[in-house]
Design an enzyme around this catalytic site. Structure first.
Site, PDB file in Angstrom:
ATOM      1  N   ARG A   1      29.641 -27.109 -64.850  1.00 34.87           N
ATOM      2  CA  ARG A   1      29.049 -25.826 -64.349  1.00 34.87           C
ATOM      3  C   ARG A   1      29.469 -24.712 -65.538  1.00 34.87           C
ATOM      4  O   ARG A   1      28.707 -23.825 -65.871  1.00 34.87           O
ATOM      5  CB  ARG A   1      29.509 -25.242 -63.096  1.00 34.87           C
TER       6      ARG A   1
ATOM      7  N   ARG B   1      23.281 -14.546 -56.439  1.00 32.07           N
ATOM      8  CA  ARG B   1      23.276 -15.843 -55.358  1.00 32.07           C
ATOM      9  C   ARG B   1      22.831 -15.014 -53.974  1.00 32.07           C
ATOM     10  O   ARG B   1      23.515 -14.150 -53.572  1.00 32.07           O
ATOM     11  CB  ARG B   1      24.669 -16.403 -55.148  1.00 32.07           C
TER      12      ARG B   1
ATOM     13  N   HIS C   1      18.710 -24.416 -56.690  1.00 31.09           N
ATOM     14  CA  HIS C   1      20.288 -24.064 -57.293  1.00 31.09           C
ATOM     15  C   HIS C   1      20.077 -24.528 -58.639  1.00 31.09           C
ATOM     16  O   HIS C   1      20.797 -25.884 -59.034  1.00 31.09           O
ATOM     17  CB  HIS C   1      21.358 -25.074 -56.318  1.00 31.09           C
TER      18      HIS C   1
ATOM     19  N   GLN D   1      23.109 -25.465 -61.060  1.00 31.97           N
ATOM     20  CA  GLN D   1      24.199 -26.743 -60.570  1.00 31.97           C
ATOM     21  C   GLN D   1      23.362 -27.987 -61.111  1.00 31.97           C
ATOM     22  O   GLN D   1      23.983 -28.934 -61.381  1.00 31.97           O
ATOM     23  CB  GLN D   1      24.186 -26.818 -59.094  1.00 31.97           C
TER      24      GLN D   1
ATOM     25  N   ASP E   1      24.424 -33.906 -50.840  1.00 34.12           N
ATOM     26  CA  ASP E   1      24.893 -32.718 -50.540  1.00 34.12           C
ATOM     27  C   ASP E   1      25.244 -32.285 -48.878  1.00 34.12           C
ATOM     28  O   ASP E   1      24.871 -33.291 -48.173  1.00 34.12           O
ATOM     29  CB  ASP E   1      23.891 -31.646 -50.957  1.00 34.12           C
TER      30      ASP E   1
ATOM     31  N   CYS F   1      27.513 -31.557 -55.530  1.00 36.81           N
ATOM     32  CA  CYS F   1      27.733 -30.392 -56.082  1.00 36.81           C
ATOM     33  C   CYS F   1      28.993 -29.573 -55.762  1.00 36.81           C
ATOM     34  O   CYS F   1      29.289 -28.634 -56.147  1.00 36.81           O
ATOM     35  CB  CYS F   1      26.402 -29.505 -55.598  1.00 36.81           C
TER      36      CYS F   1
HETATM   37  N1   CP Z   1      28.368 -26.147 -56.269  1.00 34.60           N
HETATM   38  C1   CP Z   1      28.593 -24.615 -56.016  1.00 34.60           C
HETATM   39  O1   CP Z   1      27.451 -23.914 -56.211  1.00 34.60           O
HETATM   40  O2   CP Z   1      29.644 -24.356 -55.728  1.00 34.60           O
HETATM   41  P1   CP Z   1      30.168 -22.794 -55.034  1.00 34.60           P
HETATM   42  O3   CP Z   1      29.418 -22.731 -53.724  1.00 34.60           O
HETATM   43  O4   CP Z   1      31.422 -22.929 -54.828  1.00 34.60           O
HETATM   44  O5   CP Z   1      29.709 -21.836 -55.920  1.00 34.60           O
HETATM   45  N1  NVA Z   2      23.129 -26.675 -50.373  1.00 35.27           N
HETATM   46  C1  NVA Z   2      24.260 -26.076 -50.526  1.00 35.27           C
HETATM   47  C2  NVA Z   2      24.848 -26.003 -51.797  1.00 35.27           C
HETATM   48  C3  NVA Z   2      26.317 -25.147 -52.010  1.00 35.27           C
HETATM   49  C4  NVA Z   2      26.658 -24.848 -53.379  1.00 35.27           C
HETATM   50  C5  NVA Z   2      24.226 -24.662 -49.817  1.00 35.27           C
HETATM   51  O1  NVA Z   2      22.917 -24.031 -50.092  1.00 35.27           O
HETATM   52  O2  NVA Z   2      24.846 -24.340 -48.940  1.00 35.27           O
END
Ligand code: CP
Ligand code: NVA
Length: 303
Positions: free
Chosen positions: A285, A100, A127, A130, A217, A257
């Site tokens: 997930r 990530r 993502h 997700q 989101d 998400c």
């Molecule tokens: N939805 C998601 O990816 O959550 P986290 O940021 O908690 O991993």
């Molecule tokens: N769009 C959000 C998703 C978090 C899971 C971010 O990138 O922070």
């Protein structure tokens, strides 16, 4: 030759179907395989995480494997060791890498230099894990994505772009309502529009009208915290509340998400209401990522 999962179109429609079938059997407790026995997953987190970290770590363990949490505070990547060198070294120890981070190009570079599968756990662009969980949730509650109408309300961010990629690969209708200046990635959008009905509109009511799935989101993603106030102004009128939700089909489900900001992108009455499926979505997930790990790292075929 290893395979990666950096974006949903990395899998064919048939491969995605296999992943969803395997994930479904895992959710129902019908899968007892240990395809990761003796194997390890490195998890690099350059951003915070609750769901991704816990679901990958627990998922790897449930499949018989082991996961290592690697934060930039602890590994040399955070002190400037090149991504390519990190990829080559980790490949000598582990059987898969989940990452990530911010720039999507960094994940592509990691995958280019790694000799083991790389899984995208979120970038500024995408993502995919997700949206795989979201698609599994749609399958669980609405029987499948084919012929469904999906609405996205809010920022044209990594989640929006992954929904666009999913529509490109699976061909369902997707309408995104984004304020001007917050559109999704133009290249991914144009590609999807060559294969499916994908529209960007300005009106949330128009996007949600007749939808089977309503999605939103946060307005400021990780890394955009200092833009929070400007974004809150730009996104005024984009809150998914009960009035907006009532424009969708009565059978429509609401997805987010998480983490969510009640009173900003979603009203509490919606996320905590009867059409919300966000807890199943979060649970999924675990199942879908186990299916992805089993496929890429364990050589598992669909059950
Ligand atoms: N939805 C998601 O990816 O959550 P986290 O940021 O908690 O991993
Ligand atoms: N769009 C959000 C998703 C978090 C899971 C971010 O990138 O922070």
């Amino acid at each position: 030759m290893h395979r990666d999962f950096l974006a949903i179109p990395d899998f064919s429609a048939a491969e995605l179907e296999s992943v969803f079938r395997l994930a479904g059997s895992m959710r129902r407790g019908e899968y007892a395989g240990k395809p990761l026995a003796g194997k390890s997953l490195a998890m690099i987190f350059m951003k915070a995480s609750t769901r991704t970290r816990v679901s990958f770590e627990v998922g790897a363990w449930q499949l018989g494997g082991h996961a290592l949490f690697l934060s930039p505070r602890d590994i040399q990547l955070g002190r400037g060791e090149p991504i390519a060198d990190t990829a080559r070294v980790l490949s000598r120890y582990v059987d898969g890498i989940m990452i990530r981070t911010f720039a999507h190009a960094d994940v592509e570079e990691l995958a280019r230099y790694a000799d083991v599968p790389v899984i995208n756990g979120l970038t500024d662009l995408l993502h995919p894990c997700q949206v795989m969980a979201d698609l599994l949730t749609v399958r669980q509650h609405l029987g499948g994505i084919q012929g469904k109408q999906v609405a996205w309300v809010g920022d044209g961010n990594n989640m929006a772009n992954s929904w666009i990629n999913a529509s490109y690969r699976l061909g369902f209708a997707l309408t995104l309502a984004c304020p001007e200046g917050y559109d999704p990635d133009p290249v991914l959008l144009a590609r999807a529009q060559s294969a499916a009905s994908v529209r960007v509109v300005r009106s949330p009511a128009e996007a949600v009208s007749g939808a089977d799935v309503v999605n939103t989101d946060v307005w400021a993603s990780m890394g955009q915290e200092e833009e929070q106030e400007r974004r809150a102004r730009a996104f005024a009128g984009y809150t998914v509340d009960a009035a907006l939700m009532s424009r969708a089909k009565p059978s429509a489900i609401f997805l987010h998400c998480l983490p969510a900001h009640r009173g900003e992108e979603v009203a509490a009455e919606v996320i905590d209401g009867p059409q919300s499926r966000v807890w199943d979505e979060a649970e999924n997930r675990l199942h879908v990522q186990k299916a992805i790990m089993a496929t890429l790292m364990g050589g598992a075929e669909a059950a």
